[in-house]
Scaffold this active site. Structure first.
Site, mmCIF file in Angstrom:
data_model
loop_
_atom_site.group_PDB
_atom_site.id
_atom_site.type_symbol
_atom_site.label_atom_id
_atom_site.label_comp_id
_atom_site.label_asym_id
_atom_site.label_seq_id
_atom_site.Cartn_x
_atom_site.Cartn_y
_atom_site.Cartn_z
ATOM 1 N N ASN A 51 47.008 40.799 35.185
ATOM 2 C CA ASN A 51 45.300 40.180 34.082
ATOM 3 C C ASN A 51 45.725 39.066 34.223
ATOM 4 O O ASN A 51 44.415 37.814 33.342
ATOM 5 C CB ASN A 51 45.548 41.259 33.023
ATOM 6 N N ARG A 386 31.976 44.411 45.945
ATOM 7 C CA ARG A 386 33.463 44.323 46.513
ATOM 8 C C ARG A 386 33.723 45.885 47.195
ATOM 9 O O ARG A 386 33.578 47.083 46.839
ATOM 10 C CB ARG A 386 34.661 44.843 44.980
ATOM 11 N N ARG A 416 34.593 36.439 43.429
ATOM 12 C CA ARG A 416 35.907 36.086 42.903
ATOM 13 C C ARG A 416 36.997 37.385 43.343
ATOM 14 O O ARG A 416 37.870 38.458 43.064
ATOM 15 C CB ARG A 416 35.584 35.835 42.171
ATOM 16 N N HIS A 446 25.609 41.171 41.834
ATOM 17 C CA HIS A 446 26.621 42.064 41.080
ATOM 18 C C HIS A 446 25.695 43.627 41.223
ATOM 19 O O HIS A 446 26.191 44.606 40.776
ATOM 20 C CB HIS A 446 26.387 41.488 39.655
ATOM 21 N N TYR A 479 38.391 53.531 38.367
ATOM 22 C CA TYR A 479 37.080 53.181 37.606
ATOM 23 C C TYR A 479 37.060 54.492 37.247
ATOM 24 O O TYR A 479 36.490 54.908 37.902
ATOM 25 C CB TYR A 479 37.332 51.721 37.868
ATOM 26 N N ARG A 575 35.669 48.103 26.424
ATOM 27 C CA ARG A 575 36.546 47.529 26.718
ATOM 28 C C ARG A 575 37.637 46.482 26.484
ATOM 29 O O ARG A 575 38.344 45.872 25.840
ATOM 30 C CB ARG A 575 36.941 47.727 28.564
ATOM 31 N N HIS A 603 34.664 51.153 32.906
ATOM 32 C CA HIS A 603 34.124 50.236 33.587
ATOM 33 C C HIS A 603 32.905 50.585 33.485
ATOM 34 O O HIS A 603 32.013 50.178 33.467
ATOM 35 C CB HIS A 603 34.148 50.609 35.362
#
Length: 715
Positions: A51, A386, A416, A446, A479, A575, A603
């Protein structure tokens, strides 16, 4: 009362970057928590390391770009980029020290007590171990290494981003000449953890393992790379570079080619952090520092192995299952979608809510697979942000195109660190005959949406999947996300409009059910929050529960402050980043914030608005952040079936009742673990596992998995 408060005052906001560091500290607290099994603690320690690396390569790098560009505008907390970098340097140095304190004082002794010995320095090796290590080096490592000397004819080499290297000062054996610098990269193609042979013994739980890290093996044998030199000193080092891509989309003739070009330049980005082992020879450090143009504040002297990401590989070592968390169950079948069912028939019966990873992601894959084979399906349209390395969804889309379906896929190339992966998928889909879009200029797409157009007896029917998470079958096991399968005509119409907008220039005059960013999603959220405020001011009360990853949009925060000051009860489950503060004058306890950090990464985005007794529920791909609301294509969708609304409320209530993995934001801006106050222990993620297994009829998996259930669950 809210009119007397100036919400433009920076004192009412927390800095985004410092808030993120606090989130990573909450992850680190799981590594410190002795209630977690040892190998789970090891995993959380690894996560904090990876992270932090990404945070530096993106967020700290962005701040450095601002400083270099002379950008002096202050953020919502009143800090300039330079002030943020200075503050971050202090707290991240402290965080790294905490990481290695836990590693050295708790994790290593714990591993040793359980039969896993980790060689810290190669000098600790016994004679037999040293002989094995040297032979391993000669046979497996030496042929892969490329030593790099630096002199007048050989310039300082490119040190690649995040790679582990060993720097050395060498001198000719005859003693002539000055000290010279040399370096060798620790090859990423080899396993970093090397297991040594041990005698069968009575180790803990009848196991006994000894491991050493690859860099220690190389450092022990580094003299063999420079045969005519003496090694004066050597030390591992690692740098992090600015990994933000600088893409001028308006000027790019081909976005795919432009991103491919920029990806190659990522290795040359500005060095922004240098990790070295504690005790490094200062002469060696000075050479590295000067050649990489690193300042003293950007140097991290590490008391242990650089990059604790290797601990995730350690987690995978066999024979330590008893040191891992076993109470979390595998993803369960979705009761409404039995195996081999006709998924379109089931969706026609009623909307279906999916809750991953407690319920399997398989129905989403089956949705695409069945559509690919169904003769009545005319078209499939999907957005991909993704996906996994061996994605079954990509394979199904390619198969659909080969079967003659009209397949349109938006592959977001600007996701990214997934840019390279997404370029590969885009090319594969194009080759299969799909119409591939690379996203919109200036915006990241997204949103998570799939549209299947099917010809039926009654006419054309549109089936839609909407989700809060990515179409990634791997991360869907880790997730927590919400998905909706529906064939509601109004949502189908909106889904068609979304894809027409993405593939062309068509934007409808109005929308039925879906709210899109950057068009009007932010205004929609502000309206919904404002409506609760007006209800409270009129004496009708008000209640908002919002669950998301991050909150840092100033307009949203200001609206929440005003609603809270009007008496609206606001419960936030966030979160990660939270720039909002609690216990403010005039607002008091009307706004609460909690963060849940558990075995699964939280998530899902879920929003509840009481609406004067006519509650509205929404799920979305967007957080309450400027980038989501203003610079991305995002979708919020309503959940309208009463039984599905009740299920969402149960999810929110359970998270608000969590006493095991929840941290609460306090008045001083720090987070504290929830006080149990005699209520018993309750882990919401474990309860979701139990309920999913119960709903799927898997009673045999529930043995020893019952946990405390708060009474509020049954309201």
């Amino acid at each position: 009362m809210s009119n007397t408060i100036n919400y433009d005052d920076p004192k009412y906001y927390s800095n985004r970057e410092l808030s993120w560091v606090m989130f990573n500290k909450r992850v680190l607290s799981e590594a410190r928590d002795k209630n977690n099994p040892l190998f789970e603690r090891l995993k959380f320690l690894s996560i904090t390391s990876s992270n932090l690396a990404e945070f530096f390569m993106v967020r700290v790098a962005s701040l450095m770009d601002m400083v270099n560009a002379g950008y002096e505008k202050r953020d919502i907390a009143g800090m300039t980029a330079k002030e943020q970098i200075s503050a971050l340097s202090q707290v991240t140095h402290e965080l790294v020290a905490e990481q290695y304190g836990i590693y050295n004082k708790e994790i290593l002794p714990g591993l040793s007590n359980n039969g896993l010995r980790v060689i810290k320095r190669h000098e600790e090796l016994t004679g037999k171990e040293a002989a094995f290590v040297d032979k391993y080096y000669e046979e497996n490592v030496y042929p892969v290494l490329t030593p790099m000397a630096v002199d007048s004819s050989r310039p300082f080499p490119l040190i690649r981003n995040k790679t582990l290297n060993i720097g050395a000062l060498v001198r000719k054996k005859n003693g002539e000449g000055d000290l010279e610098f040399a370096t060798v990269q620790v090859p990423g193609v080899l396993d970093r953890i090397v297991q040594l042979p041990v005698k069968e013994g009575a180790g803990s739980k009848n196991r006994k393992k000894t491991v050493i890290l690859l860099e220690e093996i190389i450092e022990r044998n580094i003299h063999k790379l420079f045969m005519n030199y003496d090694i004066v000193c050597s030390c591992p080092f690692r740098i992090m570079r600015n990994a933000d891509l600088d893409i001028s989309e308006d000027e790019a003739e081909d976005l795919l080619q432009e991103i491919e070009k920029q990806l190659k330049r990522r290795q040359w980005g500005q060095a922004i952090r240098l990790d070295v082992e504690e005790g490094i020879d200062e002469r060696l450090l000075k050479i590295i520092e000067e050649n990489l143009n690193i300042s003293e504040e950007e140097i991290y002297r590490i008391n242990g192995p650089l990059d604790l990401g290797f601990l995730m590989k350690m987690y995978g070592l066999p024979d330590f299952e008893d040191l891992k968390e076993k109470r979390y169950l595998p993803p369960q079948p979705v009761p409404e979608l039995p195996a081999d069912c006709d998924i379109f028939e089931k969706i026609r019966e009623k909307d279906i809510l999916l809750f991953h990873p407690y319920e399997t992601f398989r129905p989403v894959v089956d949705f695409i697979r069945q559509a690919a084979k169904d003769e009545d399906v005319l078209a499939i349209k999907q957005t991909l942000y993704r996906v996994s390395g061996n994605s079954p969804i990509i394979a199904a889309l390619a198969q659909a195109a080969e079967n003659g379906k009209q397949v349109s896929v938006l592959v977001e190339l600007k996701a990214r660190f997934d840019e390279e992966n997404n370029i590969v998928w885009a090319k594969k889909l194009e080759k299969a005959g799909c119409h591939v879009i690379y996203g919109l200029v200036g915006l990241k797409t997204h949103s998570k949406i799939t549209l299947v157009v099917r010809r039926e007896e009654e006419g054309i029917r549109r089936y839609v999947h909407l989700g809060t998470g990515n179409y990634n079958d791997s991360t869907a096991k880790l997730y927590t996300d919400i998905g909706l399968l529906t064939c509601t005509p109004s949502i189908g119409e909106d889904a068609t409009a979304v894809f027409n907008m993405l593939s062309g220039y068509s934007e409808p005059l109005g929308w039925n059910r879906l709210s899109l960013a950057p068009l009007w999603l932010k205004d929609r959220f502000l309206f919904l929050i404002g409506r609760e405020k007006e209800n409270a001011l009129a004496g009708r009360g008000g209640h908002i529960i919002a669950k998301m990853n991050s909150l840092c949009d100033k307009d949203i925060i200001e609206a929440l402050y005003e609603a809270g000051a009007a008496g609206v009860k606001i419960e936030l489950i966030i979160r990660g980043i939270c720039c909002l503060k609690t216990h403010l004058p005039g607002i008091g306890n009307h706004i609460t914030v909690r963060s849940i950090v558990g075995n699964y990464l939280e998530h899902a985005r879920i929003f509840y608005f009481e609406n004067n007794g006519k509650p509205e529920y929404y799920c979305a791909s967007a957080d309450w952040m400027p980038r989501n609301l203003e610079r991305r294509v995002e979708i919020m969708f309503p959940i309208e079936r009463p039984e599905l609304q009740r299920r969402l409320m149960d999810i929110l209530k359970m998270q608000l009742a969590d006493t095991e993995k929840a941290h609460v934001l306090t008045a001083d801006g720090t987070y504290e673990k929830v006080e149990k106050r005699g209520r018993g222990s309750f882990n919401s993620q474990l309860e979701f596992c139990r309920l999913a297994a119960e709903a799927a009829g898997k009673q045999e998996e529930l043995v020893n998995n019952r946990v405390f259930i708060p009474e509020t669950h049954h309201e």
